[in-house]
Design a protein around this motif. Structure first.
Motif, PDB file in Angstrom:
ATOM      1  N   ALA A 191      33.472  36.785  41.052  1.00  0.00           N
ATOM      2  CA  ALA A 191      32.400  37.475  41.836  1.00  0.00           C
ATOM      3  C   ALA A 191      31.393  37.937  40.989  1.00  0.00           C
ATOM      4  CB  ALA A 191      33.304  38.599  42.932  1.00  0.00           C
ATOM      5  N   ASP A 192      31.554  38.585  40.027  1.00  0.00           N
ATOM      6  CA  ASP A 192      30.659  39.282  39.087  1.00  0.00           C
ATOM      7  C   ASP A 192      29.718  38.102  38.541  1.00  0.00           C
ATOM      8  OD1 ASP A 192      31.606  41.960  39.517  1.00  0.00           O
ATOM      9  OD2 ASP A 192      32.576  41.748  37.565  1.00  0.00           O
ATOM     10  N   ALA A 193      30.291  36.919  38.352  1.00  0.00           N
ATOM     11  CA  ALA A 193      29.310  35.934  37.825  1.00  0.00           C
ATOM     12  C   ALA A 193      28.570  35.313  38.900  1.00  0.00           C
ATOM     13  CB  ALA A 193      30.083  34.799  37.205  1.00  0.00           C
ATOM     14  N   SER A 214      30.933  39.667  48.614  1.00  0.00           N
ATOM     15  CA  SER A 214      31.520  40.844  48.751  1.00  0.00           C
ATOM     16  C   SER A 214      32.642  41.122  47.690  1.00  0.00           C
ATOM     17  CB  SER A 214      32.300  40.829  50.213  1.00  0.00           C
ATOM     18  OG  SER A 214      33.117  39.587  50.180  1.00  0.00           O
ATOM     19  N   GLU A 215      33.134  42.098  47.698  1.00  0.00           N
ATOM     20  CA  GLU A 215      34.477  42.449  46.842  1.00  0.00           C
ATOM     21  C   GLU A 215      35.557  41.874  47.262  1.00  0.00           C
ATOM     22  OE1 GLU A 215      37.160  46.376  45.464  1.00  0.00           O
ATOM     23  OE2 GLU A 215      35.009  46.778  46.350  1.00  0.00           O
ATOM     24  N   PRO A 216      35.958  40.843  46.219  1.00  0.00           N
ATOM     25  CA  PRO A 216      37.431  40.239  46.478  1.00  0.00           C
ATOM     26  C   PRO A 216      38.466  41.128  46.994  1.00  0.00           C
ATOM     27  CG  PRO A 216      36.345  39.667  44.445  1.00  0.00           C
ATOM     28  CD  PRO A 216      35.760  40.862  44.791  1.00  0.00           C
ATOM     29  N   GLN A 217      38.926  40.948  48.113  1.00  0.00           N
ATOM     30  CA  GLN A 217      40.307  41.497  48.523  1.00  0.00           C
ATOM     31  C   GLN A 217      41.592  40.612  48.447  1.00  0.00           C
ATOM     32  OE1 GLN A 217      40.060  44.741  49.879  1.00  0.00           O
ATOM     33  NE2 GLN A 217      38.029  44.485  48.863  1.00  0.00           N
ATOM     34  N   TYR A 267      42.414  35.790  46.745  1.00  0.00           N
ATOM     35  CA  TYR A 267      41.397  36.771  47.167  1.00  0.00           C
ATOM     36  C   TYR A 267      40.811  36.169  48.223  1.00  0.00           C
ATOM     37  CZ  TYR A 267      43.313  39.151  42.999  1.00  0.00           C
ATOM     38  OH  TYR A 267      43.966  39.380  42.208  1.00  0.00           O
ATOM     39  N   ASP A 268      40.257  37.031  49.187  1.00  0.00           N
ATOM     40  CA  ASP A 268      39.196  36.656  50.199  1.00  0.00           C
ATOM     41  C   ASP A 268      38.000  37.386  49.912  1.00  0.00           C
ATOM     42  OD1 ASP A 268      40.959  35.218  51.972  1.00  0.00           O
ATOM     43  OD2 ASP A 268      41.333  37.107  52.951  1.00  0.00           O
ATOM     44  N   PHE A 269      36.862  36.868  50.076  1.00  0.00           N
ATOM     45  CA  PHE A 269      35.536  37.177  49.945  1.00  0.00           C
ATOM     46  C   PHE A 269      34.230  36.472  50.559  1.00  0.00           C
ATOM     47  CE2 PHE A 269      34.613  33.871  47.082  1.00  0.00           C
ATOM     48  CZ  PHE A 269      33.708  34.101  46.151  1.00  0.00           C
ATOM     49  N   THR A 270      33.274  37.012  50.527  1.00  0.00           N
ATOM     50  CA  THR A 270      32.221  35.911  51.096  1.00  0.00           C
ATOM     51  C   THR A 270      31.211  35.854  49.807  1.00  0.00           C
ATOM     52  OG1 THR A 270      30.931  37.917  51.916  1.00  0.00           O
ATOM     53  CG2 THR A 270      32.505  36.813  53.432  1.00  0.00           C
ATOM     54  N   VAL A 301      37.107  28.336  43.624  1.00  0.00           N
ATOM     55  CA  VAL A 301      36.606  29.209  44.663  1.00  0.00           C
ATOM     56  C   VAL A 301      36.537  28.121  46.213  1.00  0.00           C
ATOM     57  CG1 VAL A 301      34.312  29.948  45.538  1.00  0.00           C
ATOM     58  CG2 VAL A 301      34.986  30.528  43.342  1.00  0.00           C
ATOM     59  N   SER A 302      37.356  28.502  47.165  1.00  0.00           N
ATOM     60  CA  SER A 302      37.459  27.951  48.382  1.00  0.00           C
ATOM     61  C   SER A 302      36.564  28.198  49.243  1.00  0.00           C
ATOM     62  CB  SER A 302      38.981  27.885  48.693  1.00  0.00           C
ATOM     63  OG  SER A 302      39.140  27.360  49.899  1.00  0.00           O
TER      64      SER A 302
END
Length: 161
Positions: free
Chosen positions: A54-56, A65-68, A84-87, A131-132
């Protein structure tokens, strides 16, 4: 329901079949990204956490968004990984929820790729991560196909679809 969640429900026993596949030409990636990774440009397993991924992406200009942690992803957990879910988007609004899967080793990631593809998944992979991207609607699927090469460039990964 996201593609990888469907895969989790239906593919519990499929890991053995995928891992035992002969690794035919369909599994080979001849993209420039794969060639640069093979040449040592990208270190295998460079991203070791969802937050690293996510940071990259954020550093590359994407809105993320922040990974959950995704506790519904039984398949990923079954093979020893974490989901993890994120957008992620390069537009005003993300097309849907995406996921970051961190696998325990490259072999389990390699076994996951044909499963994702068999359900119409659009993903970017590298090392031990994937990353899906969302594919729940035709519009989300089209946007994910558009976005995948950009995500691959940012992460020095390989598009899988």
């Amino acid at each position: 329901m996201r593609t990888r969640t469907i895969a989790a429900v239906l593919a519990t026993g499929a890991l053995t079949l995928a891992a035992c596949s002969s690794g035919g030409d369909d599994d080979k990636d001849t993209s420039p990204k794969a060639a640069s990774a093979a040449s040592g440009k990208a270190a295998e397993g460079h991203y070791t956490s969802a937050q690293d991924v996510a940071d990259a992406l954020a550093a590359a200009g994407f809105t993320v968004s922040e990974p959950q942690k995704d506790t519904d992803s039984a398949y990923i957990a079954e093979v020893g990984g974490t989901a993890y879910d994120f957008t992620v988007t390069d537009r005003a609004k993300a097309a849907g929820d995406a996921g970051i899967n961190i696998f325990p080793n490259p072999e389990t990631l390699k076994a996951w790729i044909p499963l994702s593809k068999s359900f119409g998944g659009v993903a970017v992979t590298g090392g031990t991560w994937a990353v899906s991207l969302p594919t729940t609607t035709p519009a989300a699927h089209a946007d994910s196909k558009r976005l995948a090469p950009k995500v691959a460039d940012a992460l020095d990964g390989t598009v899988q679809q």
